[in-house]
Design a protein around this motif. Structure first.
Motif, PDB file in Angstrom:
ATOM      1  N   GLU A 271       0.815  -1.214   0.000  1.00 39.44           N
ATOM      2  CA  GLU A 271       0.000   0.000   0.000  1.00 39.44           C
ATOM      3  C   GLU A 271       0.851   1.267   0.000  1.00 39.44           C
ATOM      4  O   GLU A 271       0.569   2.212  -0.740  1.00 39.44           O
ATOM      5  N   ASP A 272       1.899   1.297   0.844  1.00 38.32           N
ATOM      6  CA  ASP A 272       2.717   2.514   0.929  1.00 38.32           C
ATOM      7  C   ASP A 272       4.152   2.310   0.448  1.00 38.32           C
ATOM      8  O   ASP A 272       4.934   3.262   0.406  1.00 38.32           O
ATOM      9  N   GLY A 273       4.507   1.066   0.106  1.00 38.19           N
ATOM     10  CA  GLY A 273       5.851   0.790  -0.406  1.00 38.19           C
ATOM     11  C   GLY A 273       6.935   0.858   0.656  1.00 38.19           C
ATOM     12  O   GLY A 273       8.127   0.834   0.324  1.00 38.19           O
ATOM     13  N   ALA A 274       6.544   0.954   1.929  1.00 38.47           N
ATOM     14  CA  ALA A 274       7.530   1.054   3.015  1.00 38.47           C
ATOM     15  C   ALA A 274       7.975  -0.340   3.458  1.00 38.47           C
ATOM     16  O   ALA A 274       7.237  -1.321   3.340  1.00 38.47           O
ATOM     17  N   LEU A 275       9.192  -0.394   3.991  1.00 35.12           N
ATOM     18  CA  LEU A 275       9.699  -1.639   4.557  1.00 35.12           C
ATOM     19  C   LEU A 275       9.246  -1.765   6.005  1.00 35.12           C
ATOM     20  O   LEU A 275       9.264  -0.799   6.761  1.00 35.12           O
ATOM     21  N   TYR A 276       8.839  -2.961   6.358  1.00 33.56           N
ATOM     22  CA  TYR A 276       8.458  -3.264   7.734  1.00 33.56           C
ATOM     23  C   TYR A 276       9.412  -4.341   8.245  1.00 33.56           C
ATOM     24  O   TYR A 276       9.528  -5.414   7.659  1.00 33.56           O
ATOM     25  N   CYS A 296       7.540  -0.194  11.077  1.00 35.68           N
ATOM     26  CA  CYS A 296       7.636   0.552   9.817  1.00 35.68           C
ATOM     27  C   CYS A 296       8.896   1.419   9.814  1.00 35.68           C
ATOM     28  O   CYS A 296       9.183   2.110  10.800  1.00 35.68           O
ATOM     29  N   GLU A 297       9.624   1.382   8.724  1.00 34.86           N
ATOM     30  CA  GLU A 297      10.895   2.108   8.645  1.00 34.86           C
ATOM     31  C   GLU A 297      10.726   3.617   8.822  1.00 34.86           C
ATOM     32  O   GLU A 297      11.663   4.306   9.244  1.00 34.86           O
ATOM     33  N   ASP A 343      18.646   9.142  18.966  1.00 43.41           N
ATOM     34  CA  ASP A 343      17.557   9.975  19.479  1.00 43.41           C
ATOM     35  C   ASP A 343      16.242   9.244  19.263  1.00 43.41           C
ATOM     36  O   ASP A 343      16.004   8.669  18.202  1.00 43.41           O
ATOM     37  N   ALA A 344      15.372   9.287  20.288  1.00 40.35           N
ATOM     38  CA  ALA A 344      14.102   8.558  20.203  1.00 40.35           C
ATOM     39  C   ALA A 344      13.208   9.074  19.081  1.00 40.35           C
ATOM     40  O   ALA A 344      12.326   8.348  18.600  1.00 40.35           O
ATOM     41  N   GLN A 345      13.410  10.327  18.630  1.00 44.59           N
ATOM     42  CA  GLN A 345      12.595  10.879  17.542  1.00 44.59           C
ATOM     43  C   GLN A 345      13.091  10.426  16.171  1.00 44.59           C
ATOM     44  O   GLN A 345      12.448  10.683  15.154  1.00 44.59           O
ATOM     45  N   THR A 346      14.237   9.752  16.152  1.00 45.62           N
ATOM     46  CA  THR A 346      14.792   9.269  14.888  1.00 45.62           C
ATOM     47  C   THR A 346      13.942   8.128  14.352  1.00 45.62           C
ATOM     48  O   THR A 346      13.423   7.299  15.108  1.00 45.62           O
ATOM     49  N   SER A 347      13.812   8.074  13.047  1.00 47.67           N
ATOM     50  CA  SER A 347      13.078   6.946  12.441  1.00 47.67           C
ATOM     51  C   SER A 347      13.995   5.734  12.343  1.00 47.67           C
ATOM     52  O   SER A 347      15.222   5.845  12.377  1.00 47.67           O
ATOM     53  N   LEU A 348      13.374   4.563  12.206  1.00 49.74           N
ATOM     54  CA  LEU A 348      14.155   3.331  12.065  1.00 49.74           C
ATOM     55  C   LEU A 348      15.068   3.409  10.840  1.00 49.74           C
ATOM     56  O   LEU A 348      16.241   3.026  10.901  1.00 49.74           O
TER      57      LEU A 348
END
Length: 388
Positions: A271-276, A296-297, A343-348
């Motif tokens: 659906e969104d093309g994102a890696l999980y 989700c990445e 940092d906890a706000q960083t994305s995977l």
């Protein structure tokens, strides 16, 4: 003498018979054991034949192994002994007898063919399919038209799932015995099973090819994001140089092996093309861990920490200190034995794209510590720590 005299004699004999025991009779206590010593009634052949304990069996064996008898005569007697055991379904003693018969080397191909065929049947009923097939093959080599050997060879091949070979045995047999019903039935069964096995093999090959294509596509997506896997071989310790980065192993299908360990694997959301990704959180202070099967990445770590350590804290956190605001997040660079604070706000994805981040066994992992706690200070005291 008249009839009355005969009756008197018979009555006297019966009276004496009632009071006197027959000297050679079985004892009342051990009659079953004594009967089991007679070859005709034996249920199991003894490993060692004691002439005093088994006189009848010893006499039979002396006849079989008599030096004056020819190897063919001895083999014939041992074959008959094996047949007797086989009829009683005593397959192990029968196997020993047939084997002993073949050791006589009778030089009679017809006799040896029968013994090989009979031993093949014995192996078959013992479940020794490969040995049974070997004996059937030996019998067929001595006598190519021996029907029982041909049938047994085909049966063994079916049991061993060698369906093409079973068909070959049947076809050879039917050329010599075109009307044999057993060979005809075996051929029909082998043909049906071979068609089913071939169909399953084709399906498996198509499925494997499809899975391989999907994995290669997934691998290319990961590669485009600049994500690296941990090298299988540990490189030499050194600095964060470009040369060391080149020593890391390239992305490979083996790197996507997390499903075998965790039951989950990185995948693309159509659906969104994102890696999980399956992600592992480690808590060294309590020797505990958490596992997220589909991270989700594009989501930040705080998104998950706020759920994991929200109102309901884990039971092992007895001091109630694992709050999102108290936590520090790290990933470990195993090659350089260095921790990088995230940092906890960083994305995977941002963490994974760091030049010193490597995914291990298909599962990204991160370390969580309580900020400024005594354990945290001790844990970090002997390690190199860098911030992203």
């Amino acid at each position: 003498m008249g009839d009355d005299g005969d009756d008197d004699v018979m009555d006297a004999f019966i009276d004496r018979f009632k009071t006197e025991k027959y000297k050679n009779a079985f004892s009342e206590e051990n009659w079953e054991e004594e009967m089991d010593r007679i070859p005709l009634f034996m249920t199991k052949a003894p490993d060692v034949v004691d002439p005093e304990k088994y006189p009848q069996l010893a006499a039979l064996q002396s006849m079989i192994y008599d030096e004056d008898r020819t190897p063919e005569e001895k083999a014939e007697d041992l074959k008959n002994e094996g047949n007797s055991y086989f009829k009683k379904k005593l397959y192990k003693p029968a196997l020993l007898s047939y084997t002993a018969a073949l050791k006589m080397k009778s030089d009679n191909p017809d006799l040896d063919t029968v013994i090989f065929s009979n031993r093949a049947a014995t192996h078959f009923y013992l479940g020794n399919m490969r040995s049974a097939l070997n004996d059937a093959t030996a019998a067929k080599k001595l006598k190519p038209d021996h029907l029982k050997a041909l049938v047994r060879g085909a049966q063994c091949c079916v049991e061993l799932r060698k369906f093409a070979e079973a068909l070959k045995w049947c076809d050879e047999g039917l050329k010599l015995h075109p009307e044999d019903k057993k060979l005809q039935e075996l051929r029909a069964v082998a043909d049906k099973l071979k068609r089913a096995a071939d169909r399953d093999a084709r399906k498996a090959k198509v499925k494997e090819k499809k899975l391989l294509g999907e994995k290669e596509t997934l691998l290319n997506i990961i590669k485009e994001r600049g994500i690296k896997f941990l090298p299988s071989a540990r490189p030499r310790r050194g600095s964060d140089s470009d040369e060391e980065e080149k020593s890391s192993s390239p992305l490979s299908l083996d790197g996507l092996s997390s499903q075998e360990v965790t039951g989950a694997q990185v995948h693309v959301n159509p659906e969104d093309g994102a890696l999980y990704w399956p992600v592992l959180f480690l808590y060294p202070e309590h020797q505990q861990s958490d596992f997220i099967s589909a991270f989700c990445e594009n989501h930040s770590f705080s998104d998950h920490l706020s759920v994991m350590f929200g109102e309901e804290l884990p039971p092992w956190d007895t001091d109630r200190k694992y709050r999102p605001s108290n936590l520090q997040l790290f990933f470990e660079d195993e090659q350089n034995e260095t921790l990088y604070q995230v940092d906890a706000q960083t994305s995977l994805l941002q963490a994974q794209q760091h030049r010193r981040y490597f995914v291990k066994a298909g599962t990204p992992s991160f370390i969580l510590l309580v900020k400024d706690s005594p354990f945290c200070q001790r844990y970090l005291s002997d390690k190199k720590v860098h911030r992203l």
